[in-house]
Design a protein around this motif. Structure first.
Motif, mmCIF file in Angstrom:
data_model
loop_
_atom_site.group_PDB
_atom_site.id
_atom_site.type_symbol
_atom_site.label_atom_id
_atom_site.label_comp_id
_atom_site.label_asym_id
_atom_site.label_seq_id
_atom_site.Cartn_x
_atom_site.Cartn_y
_atom_site.Cartn_z
ATOM 1 N N ARG A 81 33.168 73.983 32.725
ATOM 2 C CA ARG A 81 34.152 72.500 32.249
ATOM 3 C C ARG A 81 33.595 72.348 30.315
ATOM 4 O O ARG A 81 34.580 72.789 30.142
ATOM 5 C CB ARG A 81 33.646 72.004 32.982
ATOM 6 C CG ARG A 81 34.851 70.641 32.177
ATOM 7 C CD ARG A 81 34.517 68.922 33.271
ATOM 8 N NE ARG A 81 34.995 68.947 33.757
ATOM 9 C CZ ARG A 81 34.443 67.767 35.136
ATOM 10 N NH1 ARG A 81 33.788 66.702 34.634
ATOM 11 N NH2 ARG A 81 35.442 67.544 36.012
ATOM 12 N N ARG A 82 32.336 72.548 30.496
ATOM 13 C CA ARG A 82 31.442 72.083 29.427
ATOM 14 C C ARG A 82 31.855 73.272 27.903
ATOM 15 O O ARG A 82 32.663 73.160 27.383
ATOM 16 C CB ARG A 82 29.974 72.084 29.204
ATOM 17 C CG ARG A 82 29.654 71.686 27.474
ATOM 18 C CD ARG A 82 28.076 72.266 28.128
ATOM 19 N NE ARG A 82 27.209 71.268 26.777
ATOM 20 C CZ ARG A 82 27.576 71.624 26.046
ATOM 21 N NH1 ARG A 82 27.401 73.118 25.431
ATOM 22 N NH2 ARG A 82 26.735 70.958 24.172
ATOM 23 N N ARG A 83 32.551 74.369 28.248
ATOM 24 C CA ARG A 83 32.497 75.917 27.595
ATOM 25 C C ARG A 83 33.908 76.058 27.526
ATOM 26 O O ARG A 83 34.478 76.067 26.363
ATOM 27 C CB ARG A 83 32.472 77.029 28.091
ATOM 28 C CG ARG A 83 30.552 77.447 28.522
ATOM 29 C CD ARG A 83 30.444 78.586 28.823
ATOM 30 N NE ARG A 83 28.757 79.014 29.242
ATOM 31 C CZ ARG A 83 28.550 78.829 29.805
ATOM 32 N NH1 ARG A 83 28.756 78.153 31.154
ATOM 33 N NH2 ARG A 83 26.947 79.390 29.968
ATOM 34 N N LEU A 84 34.600 75.241 28.673
ATOM 35 C CA LEU A 84 35.976 75.431 28.205
ATOM 36 C C LEU A 84 36.543 74.482 27.221
ATOM 37 O O LEU A 84 37.411 75.095 26.369
ATOM 38 C CB LEU A 84 36.791 75.216 29.733
ATOM 39 C CG LEU A 84 38.179 75.189 29.635
ATOM 40 C CD1 LEU A 84 38.685 76.600 29.214
ATOM 41 C CD2 LEU A 84 38.838 75.028 31.818
ATOM 42 N N PHE A 183 35.079 66.690 14.666
ATOM 43 C CA PHE A 183 34.619 64.898 15.074
ATOM 44 C C PHE A 183 33.771 65.033 16.825
ATOM 45 O O PHE A 183 33.012 65.279 17.400
ATOM 46 C CB PHE A 183 35.323 63.348 14.653
ATOM 47 C CG PHE A 183 34.429 62.302 15.318
ATOM 48 C CD1 PHE A 183 33.122 61.988 14.497
ATOM 49 C CD2 PHE A 183 34.946 61.200 16.105
ATOM 50 C CE1 PHE A 183 31.964 60.789 14.555
ATOM 51 C CE2 PHE A 183 34.173 59.869 16.329
ATOM 52 C CZ PHE A 183 32.573 60.163 15.227
ATOM 53 N N ALA A 184 35.173 65.539 17.346
ATOM 54 C CA ALA A 184 35.165 65.150 18.530
ATOM 55 C C ALA A 184 34.443 66.754 19.603
ATOM 56 O O ALA A 184 33.580 66.408 20.308
ATOM 57 C CB ALA A 184 36.612 65.243 19.535
ATOM 58 N N LEU A 185 33.896 67.580 18.158
ATOM 59 C CA LEU A 185 33.303 68.538 18.907
ATOM 60 C C LEU A 185 31.909 69.118 19.090
ATOM 61 O O LEU A 185 31.298 68.954 19.450
ATOM 62 C CB LEU A 185 33.746 70.481 18.141
ATOM 63 C CG LEU A 185 33.116 71.228 18.161
ATOM 64 C CD1 LEU A 185 33.523 71.320 19.700
ATOM 65 C CD2 LEU A 185 33.582 72.512 17.781
ATOM 66 N N LEU A 186 31.230 67.984 17.763
ATOM 67 C CA LEU A 186 29.847 67.869 17.547
ATOM 68 C C LEU A 186 29.802 66.652 18.155
ATOM 69 O O LEU A 186 28.264 66.662 19.015
ATOM 70 C CB LEU A 186 29.850 66.938 16.076
ATOM 71 C CG LEU A 186 30.469 67.714 14.835
ATOM 72 C CD1 LEU A 186 30.023 67.474 13.536
ATOM 73 C CD2 LEU A 186 28.916 69.255 14.743
ATOM 74 N N ALA A 189 29.234 67.843 21.586
ATOM 75 C CA ALA A 189 28.368 69.518 21.704
ATOM 76 C C ALA A 189 27.418 68.567 22.371
ATOM 77 O O ALA A 189 25.922 69.170 22.385
ATOM 78 C CB ALA A 189 28.339 70.315 21.097
ATOM 79 N N GLY A 190 26.788 67.652 21.601
ATOM 80 C CA GLY A 190 25.589 67.282 22.208
ATOM 81 C C GLY A 190 25.362 66.144 23.233
ATOM 82 O O GLY A 190 24.149 65.248 23.308
ATOM 83 N N GLU A 191 26.382 65.788 23.400
ATOM 84 C CA GLU A 191 26.767 65.021 24.607
ATOM 85 C C GLU A 191 27.167 65.737 26.035
ATOM 86 O O GLU A 191 26.517 64.996 27.187
ATOM 87 C CB GLU A 191 27.301 63.831 24.828
ATOM 88 C CG GLU A 191 26.361 62.515 23.019
ATOM 89 C CD GLU A 191 25.380 62.498 24.192
ATOM 90 O OE1 GLU A 191 25.381 61.341 25.258
ATOM 91 O OE2 GLU A 191 24.580 61.691 22.983
ATOM 92 N N LEU A 192 27.686 66.159 26.244
ATOM 93 C CA LEU A 192 28.154 66.486 27.618
ATOM 94 C C LEU A 192 27.226 67.576 28.241
ATOM 95 O O LEU A 192 27.140 68.581 27.567
ATOM 96 C CB LEU A 192 30.054 67.382 26.843
ATOM 97 C CG LEU A 192 30.936 68.060 28.546
ATOM 98 C CD1 LEU A 192 30.822 66.609 28.825
ATOM 99 C CD2 LEU A 192 31.903 68.284 28.015
ATOM 100 N N PRO A 193 26.881 67.228 29.603
ATOM 101 C CA PRO A 193 26.375 68.196 29.871
ATOM 102 C C PRO A 193 26.661 69.384 30.251
ATOM 103 O O PRO A 193 27.448 69.926 30.711
ATOM 104 C CB PRO A 193 25.619 67.518 31.351
ATOM 105 C CG PRO A 193 26.141 66.109 31.252
ATOM 106 C CD PRO A 193 27.793 66.096 29.869
ATOM 107 N N LYS A 194 25.467 71.000 29.977
ATOM 108 C CA LYS A 194 26.273 72.179 30.410
ATOM 109 C C LYS A 194 26.043 71.889 31.936
ATOM 110 O O LYS A 194 25.421 71.316 33.202
ATOM 111 C CB LYS A 194 24.907 73.186 30.299
ATOM 112 C CG LYS A 194 24.472 73.048 28.971
ATOM 113 C CD LYS A 194 22.933 74.160 28.731
ATOM 114 C CE LYS A 194 22.796 74.535 27.259
ATOM 115 N NZ LYS A 194 21.800 75.347 26.730
#
Length: 512
Positions: A81-84, A183-186, A189-194
């Motif tokens: 999900r994170r990569r997607l 903004f959403a990407l940054l 990338a920092g908050e969403l768990p792998k």
């Protein structure tokens, strides 16, 4: 428990950064689906294209998004999900920039296809990530925040498009996506768990059948009006392809052990009924939004900016409604009752539009829009809560993709059907009025008398013909708005088939 849920448990609550980021991701997709509409005349002029050619700018995006959206669950399992979602935001931003610098119509259509492919994942993933981020008792708040992006953004899209096009350039309707995407990407990338991808077998035959069926259906809906519907061989072929493709896809999907889309979700009563209701509501909402600018600008003669500002009260009311319903009412009041009130409010707003005259003021046009906005939160938040109430966490991505595509198809059906009915109703009402207006009609003679003209003079006949066209168009718009109001009421019995909320969170499933 999913990785996200576990992370939130450790962190002691919902991470605001994730919430803001996924709502922004949802705004990116739905805003882009309406903001471009207002810029089409400028794009048409810049590329020297015909009206039929420029409609492909919209069609290419929508067809790509509708075909890809149901694959959200499959792709989330396949790559994580994170990569997607990070890849989807990046791809959407890239193709937005390419649309903004395109130098020909062919380039624009190709880049819009790319936008649609990547944008398709944003809404379902945003919804499922929000569900995982919020505990069961705060699901209403999650849907309120999600609804602010999914429902309010497209309402405000025409206003934003009008301002950007009027004061800057049509290219800005694409470039405006870039800062939001970054903004959403940054933040994500920092908050969403792998998460780890899964080994997934892809049913390529089912995938091809789904793409054929849904793609052909969406093409039919988008291009039917411009090609005179079933009098066109192209539309006839699309209809046959849609029917055969969807029938074969459903047959295979119900029998295959690992289908492309989890059709078993439709066996859950609340999810199935909510999907039907949200599709019907999308018909009333987007069908009305599609013809409102035509009504205001084409018939009433409002300038483009003022017509765009008419959507602001609807957006404000929708935002307020989402927050109030999600924070205060869901959990205290039966969601089915809230949704029923929302459908009634939506019907009332359409009936108010249907009662307007050719002398309608700005406030008379704004009030029904404000009332319609109130109905958005009353329908969207409780209906989404009911739809996913009994869906396991492991199936959230699949459910979000399927729910999203029913909403999208509903909006496409609404726009297509309303457009076709408007043309037919205008022709019918023109014929009826023309038959009643003759040189011997006392009303026609009285109408022209102050101008010193008679109905049997060329000048008088021309004035009468123009007035007949205006009155016939008004009657047609009135019929359509009233019909949309009736449709909202027809959806009410479906709520009786839904079950009360389970009172417990989703059953445990495989983590993402």
């Amino acid at each position: 428990m999913t990785d996200l849920t576990a992370a939130e448990a450790k962190g002691g609550g919902v991470r605001i950064a994730i919430v803001v980021a996924v709502v922004l991701a949802a705004v990116l997709e739905v805003l882009d689906s309406t903001i471009v509409n207002i810029a089409l005349p400028h794009i048409k002029s810049a590329f020297g294209a015909t009206t039929d050619q420029t409609t492909w700018i919209l069609t290419s995006y929508i067809v790509a998004a509708v075909v890809v959206m149901p694959l959200t669950g499959l792709m989330a399992r396949l790559i994580g999900r994170r990569r997607l979602i990070l890849g989807a935001i990046t791809g959407f931003a890239l193709f937005s920039a390419l649309c903004g610098i395109s130098t020909s119509l062919d380039e624009m259509i190709l880049f819009r296809l790319g936008q649609g492919v990547f944008g398709a994942f944003l809404i379902p993933l945003s919804q499922s990530i929000l569900f995982d981020a919020f505990p069961r008792e705060k699901r209403g708040q999650a849907m309120a925040m999600f609804g602010l992006g999914v429902v309010v953004a497209p309402v405000l899209g025409p206003t934003a498009g009008a301002v950007l096009t009027e004061y800057f350039s049509w290219r800005m309707v694409f470039f405006v996506n870039l800062p939001m995407a970054l903004f959403a990407l940054l933040m994500l990338a920092g908050e969403l768990p792998k998460d780890e991808p899964e080994r997934v077998r892809i049913d390529w035959t089912g995938l091809a059948l789904m793409a054929l069926g849904i793609g052909a259906l969406q093409f039919l809906l988008d291009q039917g009006e411009s090609k005179d519907w079933f009098l066109s061989p192209v539309i006839q072929v699309a209809a046959i392809a849609a029917a055969l493709g969807l029938a074969a896809f459903l047959w295979r999907g119900l029998r295959h052990p690992e289908p492309v889309v989890d059709l078993g979700l439709l066996g859950e009563r609340n999810f199935a009924m909510a999907s039907l209701i949200i599709a019907g509501f999308a018909v009333t909402m987007f069908g009305g939004i599609a013809i409102l600018p035509l009504f205001v600008q084409g018939l009433l003669g409002y300038p483009v900016l003022e017509a765009g500002y008419l959507f602001v009260p609807r957006g404000i009311a929708g935002g307020l409604s989402m927050v109030v319903v999600g924070s205060l009412l869901v959990g205290r009041v039966d969601p089915r009752i809230l949704a029923a009130i929302g459908l009634i409010v939506t019907a009332v707003s359409n009936f108010m539009y249907g009662a307007l005259t050719l002398e309608a003021s700005f406030s008379q046009l704004a009030v029904p829009g404000f009332i319609s906005g109130l109905g958005l939160g009353l329908i969207f938040v409780p209906l989404s809560t009911l739809a996913f109430d009994r869906i396991e966490q492991a199936r959230q991505d699949d459910a979000s993709g399927l729910y999203g595509v029913t909403r999208q198809l509903g909006s496409s059906i609404g726009i297509a059907v309303v457009g076709a009915l408007l043309v037919r109703a205008t022709a019918t009402d023109t014929a009826i009025l023309s038959a009643k207006v003759t040189p011997f009609n006392p009303a026609a003679q009285a109408y022209l008398a102050p101008l010193g003209l008679a109905p049997d003079t060329p000048e008088g006949a021309a004035i009468l013909s123009a007035e007949i066209a205006r009155q016939a168009a008004l009657m047609a718009y009135s019929h359509i708005f009233n019909l949309l109001g009736v449709l909202a009421l027809v959806l009410l019995p479906l709520l009786l088939l839904m079950q009360k909320p389970s009172g417990a969170g989703p059953r445990p499933g495989a983590g993402h």
